[in-house]
Design a protein around this motif. Structure first.
Motif, PDB file in Angstrom:
ATOM      1  N   LYS A   7      23.480 -28.883  44.329  1.00  0.00           N
ATOM      2  CA  LYS A   7      22.288 -28.267  43.729  1.00  0.00           C
ATOM      3  C   LYS A   7      22.659 -27.019  42.933  1.00  0.00           C
ATOM      4  O   LYS A   7      22.120 -26.769  41.852  1.00  0.00           O
ATOM      5  N   ALA A   8      23.589 -26.218  43.469  1.00  0.00           N
ATOM      6  CA  ALA A   8      24.019 -25.016  42.761  1.00  0.00           C
ATOM      7  C   ALA A   8      24.696 -25.379  41.439  1.00  0.00           C
ATOM      8  O   ALA A   8      24.472 -24.719  40.411  1.00  0.00           O
ATOM      9  N   LYS A   9      25.510 -26.444  41.443  1.00  0.00           N
ATOM     10  CA  LYS A   9      26.174 -26.870  40.217  1.00  0.00           C
ATOM     11  C   LYS A   9      25.167 -27.358  39.182  1.00  0.00           C
ATOM     12  O   LYS A   9      25.297 -27.079  37.983  1.00  0.00           O
ATOM     13  N   ARG A  10      24.145 -28.083  39.643  1.00  0.00           N
ATOM     14  CA  ARG A  10      23.135 -28.576  38.706  1.00  0.00           C
ATOM     15  C   ARG A  10      22.402 -27.410  38.044  1.00  0.00           C
ATOM     16  O   ARG A  10      22.121 -27.434  36.849  1.00  0.00           O
ATOM     17  N   THR A  11      22.083 -26.397  38.829  1.00  0.00           N
ATOM     18  CA  THR A  11      21.398 -25.224  38.281  1.00  0.00           C
ATOM     19  C   THR A  11      22.265 -24.526  37.244  1.00  0.00           C
ATOM     20  O   THR A  11      21.802 -24.161  36.150  1.00  0.00           O
ATOM     21  N   PHE A  12      23.555 -24.339  37.567  1.00  0.00           N
ATOM     22  CA  PHE A  12      24.487 -23.687  36.648  1.00  0.00           C
ATOM     23  C   PHE A  12      24.597 -24.473  35.343  1.00  0.00           C
ATOM     24  O   PHE A  12      24.590 -23.895  34.243  1.00  0.00           O
ATOM     25  N   THR A  13      24.688 -25.808  35.464  1.00  0.00           N
ATOM     26  CA  THR A  13      24.846 -26.651  34.281  1.00  0.00           C
ATOM     27  C   THR A  13      23.602 -26.603  33.402  1.00  0.00           C
ATOM     28  O   THR A  13      23.699 -26.567  32.160  1.00  0.00           O
ATOM     29  N   ARG A  14      22.414 -26.609  34.024  1.00  0.00           N
ATOM     30  CA  ARG A  14      21.175 -26.535  33.241  1.00  0.00           C
ATOM     31  C   ARG A  14      21.124 -25.239  32.434  1.00  0.00           C
ATOM     32  O   ARG A  14      20.693 -25.225  31.277  1.00  0.00           O
TER      33      ARG A  14
END
Length: 747
Positions: free
Chosen positions: A343-350
């Motif tokens: 979830k943290a990676k998805r937020t960073f990527t967005r």
């Protein structure tokens, strides 16, 4: 007197027996006798061994009057043996090519030890498995010999009869015999190992150990598995009779209890209702045979060891259940951590995707992130000259990070740096597809370089071919291919094939293959440097053998007898063997080829990072159906097609044209034919040159040595420079295919 007596016990294996016997009788090493023992088999096995005995004087058929079991049949075979060494081979298993020659060579090199242990590979009904668990242990022995008291770790070698060669006078002199029942290998194996003064190892796969889909007694639950107890009781009775071996008692006690603890929870061996009895017998053996002052090993069974010393089964079962619960909880905790991180990676990527694209950033990857290789590497190198303002970043797997050249920028997959460049780069070059989770932004340009010109069917053209579709999700593959903007091709054949295989939204660029530029232009000094690095003497003819995988075989299946070919062609020819990357860790490759290389019969170049280097170092290519033939044609050096299973390959994989109707050189179908071709010099005659020229004209029409610069000019600069190598009858093709504006919508 033969060198080897090979004893084959036979019972209800008529479907496998011929393959087994053929694997022995077709070995290059022929100083053998085969003693096939018919253990009153109710099928046609007896008639089969009689047939082989009538056809080959090395085969002796022995028919027992009554069923004696596997151990009894082996014992009967020993009484008929006359060879220097005894080898046992189960009748549903087989020897790998060259196995007996390798065993004989290692025996002589170690001055004929009492026992030689060699490696094996498991073969399942769907294909071969990986390396054995003791492969590294075998390799660590080298060519030294040892005894068990000095090297007790070798008691962990696979506990079977068929992975060893026993010196016959040592075996019979100690009176070793196999007992009735299951686990009959244990007493003889351990008795021989502790009695032997000199033990040697051979880290080569010599036996293909068949894991039958059904009928294997070791995977049939029942009380028969209680046979393990009298078998081990026999080992300690043997120690009682040989007090000089008393120092081995703690070692064998440890192996015994560990074997019991491994067998107890195995659902394919001990049924749930019998585990209490099995455990109580284990406790009884622990008390009866525990040596004075024995200290339990500090391994994964250390808690069970303490329990078997004094605890009832109810306690043992409760503790085991708690351990299972603890293991499950740990797995759940790890899954939770992964979810949070995801979830943290998805937020960073967005967040990164909200930032503008970098028009001067290109991302490269090759062969699933193995570093600067193939066509992407050639494009990267050309971009440094033609478009030096575009920064290059490679995506590299952690296992290959230490191989990155100095000064080349790279990121590791699934790291913040990776998500940053993947979200903001404008240009993407890859010879395989990018990860499914990659979101392509509007304005990003994906270039698929491929890994050569296709002969075999790809993509949706594989539909209807179950063997090729195993573990292949065509729908997902097409979805990822929809992200391509451009597909690089070397000729009109490749263009038609890729557009048939992947009916997506890309444009084919007739640029040629960037990695072939060095082959078209030639680089003699580079080829000489590679030869010297590989240790190839001057004046040798270097033949590169590079086969393609078989979809109906899970693991590498040798199509050539390398030892026979190397010996036939003599010292004037050096054979380079380069297997497909998917076989880089295959057991047969890793150990069989290493053994042949050690004996100077070939050089295994599978792990050479640059296939272009290997091609430049060679004088000829031998391949079957590999796309490498199209690249090699650019060198204008002889090519031989070894097509021993062409019909099978066409059925299982399918091809875009009939290779045997328009081959790039001579065609062979056996090791003997190939050897004759190389010895006679026919491989480089005028017909070979004519076939190669026609092949190159048809399939390599765009490969002119300027492909990499052309790709950079077209994709990054929007310019048609250098001039395209398009045939004069089609002058407008490149202009129509060239990108204009270089901005592509999201796929």
């Amino acid at each position: 007197m033969p060198r080897f007596s090979i004893i084959v016990p036979v019972f209800k294996v008529q479907g496998f027996l011929r393959e087994c016997l053929d694997s022995v009788l077709t070995q290059s090493f022929t100083d053998i006798e085969v003693i096939a023992v018919d253990d009153c088999s109710p099928d046609h096995c007896g008639a089969i061994i009689d047939e082989y005995a009538a056809a080959d004087p090395r085969v002796h058929a022995v028919h027992l009057a009554e069923n004696a079991g596997l151990g009894g049949a082996r014992n009967a075979g020993v009484t008929h043996a006359t060879g220097d060494y005894l080898l046992f081979l189960d009748s549903d298993d087989s020897y790998t090519p060259g196995a007996l020659a390798a065993i004989d060579e290692r025996l002589r090199r170690t001055s004929d030890p009492d026992v030689l242990v060699f490696d094996h590979v498991r073969t399942h009904w769907w294909g071969s498995g990986g390396r054995s668990m003791t492969a590294d242990l075998l390799a660590s022995a080298g060519t030294d010999t040892f005894d068990i008291l000095g090297s007790p770790q070798y008691l962990h070698l696979f506990l079977v009869a068929w992975n060893k060669a026993y010196r016959r006078d040592f075996f019979t002199g100690h009176g070793f015999t196999y007992r009735k029942g299951l686990y009959e290998d244990a007493p003889v194996t351990y008795q021989a190992l502790v009695s032997a003064r000199r033990i040697g190892c051979l880290d080569r796969v010599c036996v293909e150990y068949r894991q039958r889909r059904q009928g294997a007694i070791t995977r049939t639950p029942g009380r028969k598995h209680f046979d393990i107890f009298p078998q081990y009781a026999g080992i300690f009775a043997f120690l009682d009779e040989h007090p000089e071996l008393d120092a081995a008692r703690p070692l064998l006690f440890e192996r015994m209890i560990n074997h019991f603890l491994t067998t107890l929870p195995n659902t394919e061996r001990v049924p749930a209702e019998d585990r209490g009895d099995f455990y109580r017998t284990t406790v009884e053996f622990h008390r009866r045979y525990k040596p004075a002052g024995f200290t339990p090993p500090f391994d994964r069974y250390r808690l069970q060891w303490r329990l078997t010393a004094s605890s009832p089964y109810a306690v043992f079962r409760a503790v085991s259940a708690l351990q299972s619960v603890g293991t499950a909880a740990l797995r759940k905790k790890r899954r939770l951590h992964k979810t949070v991180a995801r979830k943290a990676k998805r937020t960073f990527t967005r967040v990164q995707r909200t930032r503008p694209l970098d028009p001067n950033l290109a991302v490269y990857s090759a062969f699933s992130h193995r570093g600067p290789l193939g066509d992407p590497a050639a494009v990267h190198q050309a971009a440094g000259v033609v478009a030096p303002h575009v920064r290059a970043v490679w995506v590299v797997h952690p296992g290959f990070a230490d191989r990155m050249p100095e000064g080349v920028d790279f990121v590791l997959p699934d790291t913040p740096a990776y998500h940053r460049v993947m979200s903001r780069a404008t240009y993407f070059f890859n010879n395989v597809n990018w990860a499914p989770g990659l979101v392509k932004r509007e304005g990003q340009i994906h270039v698929q370089t491929h890994r050569g010109t296709p002969l075999k069917h790809m993509g949706i053209d594989l539909l209807g071919r179950p063997a090729a579709l195993h573990h292949l999700n065509v729908r997902a593959q097409l979805w990822r291919s929809d992200r391509w903007d451009y597909s690089l091709v070397s000729g009109r054949h490749a263009e038609r094939a890729w557009e048939s295989a992947y009916p997506c939204h890309f444009t084919s660029l007739p640029t040629g293959a960037p990695r072939n530029d060095v082959l078209v232009k030639g680089d003699p000094l580079r080829g000489v440097a590679v030869r010297r690095r590989l240790g190839i003497p001057d004046g040798r003819t270097v033949v590169l053998y590079a086969p393609t995988p078989r979809d109906h075989r899970k693991w590498y299946d040798p199509r050539l007898d390398f030892e026979r070919l190397a010996r036939a062609t003599g010292p004037g020819v050096t054979l380079l063997v380069r297997l497909h990357p998917q076989y880089a860790r295959a057991a047969v490759r890793g150990l069989q080829l290493r053994d042949l290389e050690r004996r100077g019969l070939l050089i295994d170049v599978t792990d050479e990072p640059s296939v272009e280097d290997v091609m430049l170092a060679s004088d000829a290519l031998v391949t079957d159906y590999s796309a490498l033939m199209f690249d090699y044609a650019c060198l204008d050096r002889p090519i031989v097609v070894h097509a021993d299973d062409w019909e099978v390959f066409q059925v299982t994989r399918g091809t875009y044209f009939d290779l045997l109707a328009t081959p790039p050189g001579h065609v062979t179908t056996s090791t003997g034919q190939l050897a004759d071709l190389l010895i006679s010099g026919t491989w480089r005659d005028e017909r070979s040159a004519a076939l190669r020229a026609a092949f190159r004209t048809r399939f390599c029409e765009y490969d002119d040595g300027n492909a990499a610069a052309r790709v950079v000019s077209l994709v990054m600069l929007g310019q048609e420079y250098p001039p395209p190598p398009i045939p004069q009858q089609d002058p407008g093709r490149l202009r129509d295919a060239a990108p204009s504006g270089l901005t592509k919508s999201t796929r």
